[in-house]
Design a protein around this motif. Sequence first.
Motif, PDB file in Angstrom:
ATOM      1  N   GLY A  92       0.875  -1.115  -0.187  1.00  0.00           N
ATOM      2  CA  GLY A  92       0.150  -0.060   0.060  1.00  0.00           C
ATOM      3  C   GLY A  92       0.764   1.164  -0.031  1.00  0.00           C
ATOM      4  N   LYS A  93       2.139   1.232   0.012  1.00  0.00           N
ATOM      5  CA  LYS A  93       2.881   2.277   0.011  1.00  0.00           C
ATOM      6  C   LYS A  93       3.410   2.429  -1.427  1.00  0.00           C
ATOM      7  CE  LYS A  93       2.282   2.177   4.363  1.00  0.00           C
ATOM      8  NZ  LYS A  93       3.210   1.488   5.337  1.00  0.00           N
ATOM      9  N   VAL A  94       3.893   3.772  -1.825  1.00  0.00           N
ATOM     10  CA  VAL A  94       4.407   4.251  -3.111  1.00  0.00           C
ATOM     11  C   VAL A  94       3.294   3.994  -4.260  1.00  0.00           C
ATOM     12  CG1 VAL A  94       6.552   4.072  -4.433  1.00  0.00           C
ATOM     13  CG2 VAL A  94       6.575   3.673  -2.017  1.00  0.00           C
ATOM     14  N   LEU A  95       2.973   2.868  -4.346  1.00  0.00           N
ATOM     15  CA  LEU A  95       2.293   2.495  -5.576  1.00  0.00           C
ATOM     16  C   LEU A  95       0.748   2.261  -5.223  1.00  0.00           C
ATOM     17  CD1 LEU A  95       4.331  -0.575  -7.210  1.00  0.00           C
ATOM     18  CD2 LEU A  95       4.207   1.681  -7.950  1.00  0.00           C
ATOM     19  N   PRO A  96       0.093   3.100  -6.060  1.00  0.00           N
ATOM     20  CA  PRO A  96      -1.635   3.276  -5.871  1.00  0.00           C
ATOM     21  C   PRO A  96      -2.173   1.760  -6.182  1.00  0.00           C
ATOM     22  CG  PRO A  96      -0.769   4.847  -7.722  1.00  0.00           C
ATOM     23  CD  PRO A  96       0.313   4.073  -7.333  1.00  0.00           C
ATOM     24  N   ALA A  97      -3.078   1.697  -5.233  1.00  0.00           N
ATOM     25  CA  ALA A  97      -3.764   0.200  -5.295  1.00  0.00           C
ATOM     26  C   ALA A  97      -4.362  -0.288  -6.837  1.00  0.00           C
ATOM     27  CB  ALA A  97      -4.950   0.109  -4.441  1.00  0.00           C
TER      28      ALA A  97
END
Lengths: 457, 457
Positions: free
Chosen positions: A452-457
């Motif tokens: 869930g960090k950096v990259l959008p879901a």
Amino acid sequence: MSVITDLIEALGADAVLTGAAIGERYRSDASTTGRTLPLAVLRPASTQQVSLALQICDRYRQPVVPQGGRTGLAGGANADDGAIALSLERLTGIEEIDVAAGTMTVLAGTPLEVAQRAAEEMGLLLPIDLGARGSCQIGGNLSTNAGGIRVIRHGMTRDNVLGLEAVLADGTVLSSLNKMMKNNTGYDLRQLFIGAEGTLGIITRAVLRLRPLPAARLTALCAVETYGAVVALLKSAQRDLPGLSAFEAMWDSYFRFNTEALALSLFENPPPFAVIIEVDSSGSGEDRERFETFLGTALEDGTIQDALVAQSEKEARIFWSVREGHAMDQRLPGLVNLDISLPIGQLGDFADDCSAALLQHFPNAHVSFFGHVGDSNLHVAVWKDGIDAHDLHAIDTIAYGLVRQFKGSISAEHGIGTLKRDFLDHSRSEAEIAVMRRIKQALDPNGILNPGKVLPA
Amino acid sequence: MSVITDLIEALGADAVLTGAAIGERYRSDASTTGRTLPLAVLRPASTQQVSLALQICDRYRQPVVPQGGRTGLAGGANADDGAIALSLERLTGIEEIDVAAGTMTVLAGTPLEVAQRAAEEMGLLLPIDLGARGSCQIGGNLSTNAGGIRVIRHGMTRDNVLGLEAVLADGTVLSSLNKMMKNNTGYDLRQLFIGAEGTLGIITRAVLRLRPLPAARLTALCAVETYGAVVALLKSAQRDLPGLSAFEAMWDSYFRFNTEALALSLFENPPPFAVIIEVDSSGSGEDRERFETFLGTALEDGTIQDALVAQSEKEARIFWSVREGHAMDQRLPGLVNLDISLPIGQLGDFADDCSAALLQHFPNAHVSFFGHVGDSNLHVAVWKDGIDAHDLHAIDTIAYGLVRQFKGSISAEHGIGTLKRDFLDHSRSEAEIAVMRRIKQALDPNGILNPGKVLPA
């Protein structure tokens, strides 16, 4: 068997905090956005223990959030939603300083300031430096590719990492403790982990590049009329001052607020731009003469209107106290500090447009600008009375929308974490984000590392 | 339909050379190890054409070998075994120089020297520099993370790339034409393609960092007694000469051979080590004074035994002609030049051990050492009469075996290509090589991009 019992069995009970043993400090990074305490806190004392922990978590598909000093501002170290936190706090120490090579080998949990002091004791400079130096850790500095105030001279953290040891999600230990400036043997795997915010692996050890420790620093505060003149001053400083180690600009409203708050009267009239120029010096009179000649020329040709040269370290600290703006943080509680970057020539126009757009939306807001102009990095300080989540989202939307128009970056040095995640596409293309996902999938196929960090879901 | 007819249809006949139209120059890089001409040579004139070409080749599982100026020394640009060469030679030109940002946007096929001159015309320096500047191309410089002679001041090519456009094997165009010094928005994808020798994507465009153009350079040639003193001289030069832009050492047999070949008499007796020190200068008398004071101090404290300061550019070029050693290349045909790196403090011991080991195996060989000591980079020049493939392998085995013992790198700046591929495990662990394969698989699942290069089979 549960993941927790397996972890206790593998690492020992002292390395696995659960329940009431989990202190409040593990809740959030410095953004204070962490909602819940972690399910457990792992405190491995060796790379081997990090590897064991990840092998077990990977088997259970258990999300793991690496935590350094938790001084980040983007939510990257928050362990919400049943994640386990893996703190590097026991993996600490300087293993070696190689003076001839100009390198330090250091464990990831070592606080930055401890590493800086160890270098200084050997007459060397660890050039990574930022305000949180007392509590941030080397592993976190690398994982966020920390910026800070010496980037103009020595580069980002990325540029000061020669070797790296990291543990992959499946427990594989990748050890590349290179001490050389040049090493072209295949893919540069270091780069994958630097700035990845713990989503591709957990950094456990690093070889950092050290530089000669400057004997002294020379500091001036300059009054400048236009942003064009700020850029001209930067260019001539880069050309004529080879030891240039800081170039920081404050727009008028930022400078005025902070000098007034500190009851300082530095210039007769607050200038449109106040610029701190600092150079590393051997401490010789010649260096000071060259510095003063440089400022004299800039005065003569009209690039600057006035210049104050610090006559002591104490005076230099006064200039820096205005720039650091702690007074503003204190007087304007809930102050929002955006961290963006743009091509250097466009920072002036951006600030004008951003100020106008924010004040149109929030007529009573206080909007001011300051930043590491020499590094293309601008901070936007925004405050309004009774700010709420809705306002925060509006500020982000306005500012990052403009950043997108100017082809800038929504994060110069703070990273993405969760707080900027949904704006990632303002600075990176769909194709780029798709490739980031391919890399993530290749290195962490079960998605356990800082999900869930950096990259959008 | 065949891959060739599809390519002609998509790119036009002028962009696809086949049969007799394929010139000899496409056979090999400068290692002259290319065995066969490529099946075809593609000459795309735009990023879009590169993308189309790769889409077609990927569909046919057709191996593609990117070619820049073919000045590499590791066989990386050879298109053997039925591969198609993709030459960037028509993708050429400077698109923009942004003086305020200090950046150049340039197409990959542009020769390095053309880019350097364009920067100079704007009063700026493109710091990437190497002997092959006239024929090597920007894309090749980036793909091999070129080193060269200014690394000590401005870093490797990697450190001078701000933005990058590359095409993946499936034709995806990844465009990250960033102009900022600081940009922490997700994974730094640039780094994947820099130094990957065209195995992960084909670089089509780049944003390079420019620096102020030095008004002048000051150059000295120093005589030094021991390797320990060479390191001491380096450390004091890094501390006291902020414009230090080259620090090159020649071991005695290298210096003696080249001065004799050029009929130069520089020192009364050839010293154990001869060191070139060069600093960027504003051209002022003060800079020269500082330089001479530095050398005077080094003479007084015994770090150096003698120093010659170039009184003109012509004299500086004479010092450099010894270091470049073209006379040695001419007089010793078939000279082997190994390119390795080691922690700076160990270069002296390594050279002693390597010399002894090579001379034990080849008693009549000429073995000499020189290199960018400030960058931890050593070149080993080996020559024997009637050298054959068997001898070459023995030299590699002896030298790289020692590099492995010293925990050094078998390639400082030349890359791996095919020629060093089977020694990659001397500098990188099994786990590292396995991760390189994961990355390769993630970005080029069909393995069409420069197959057989960098990674062992």
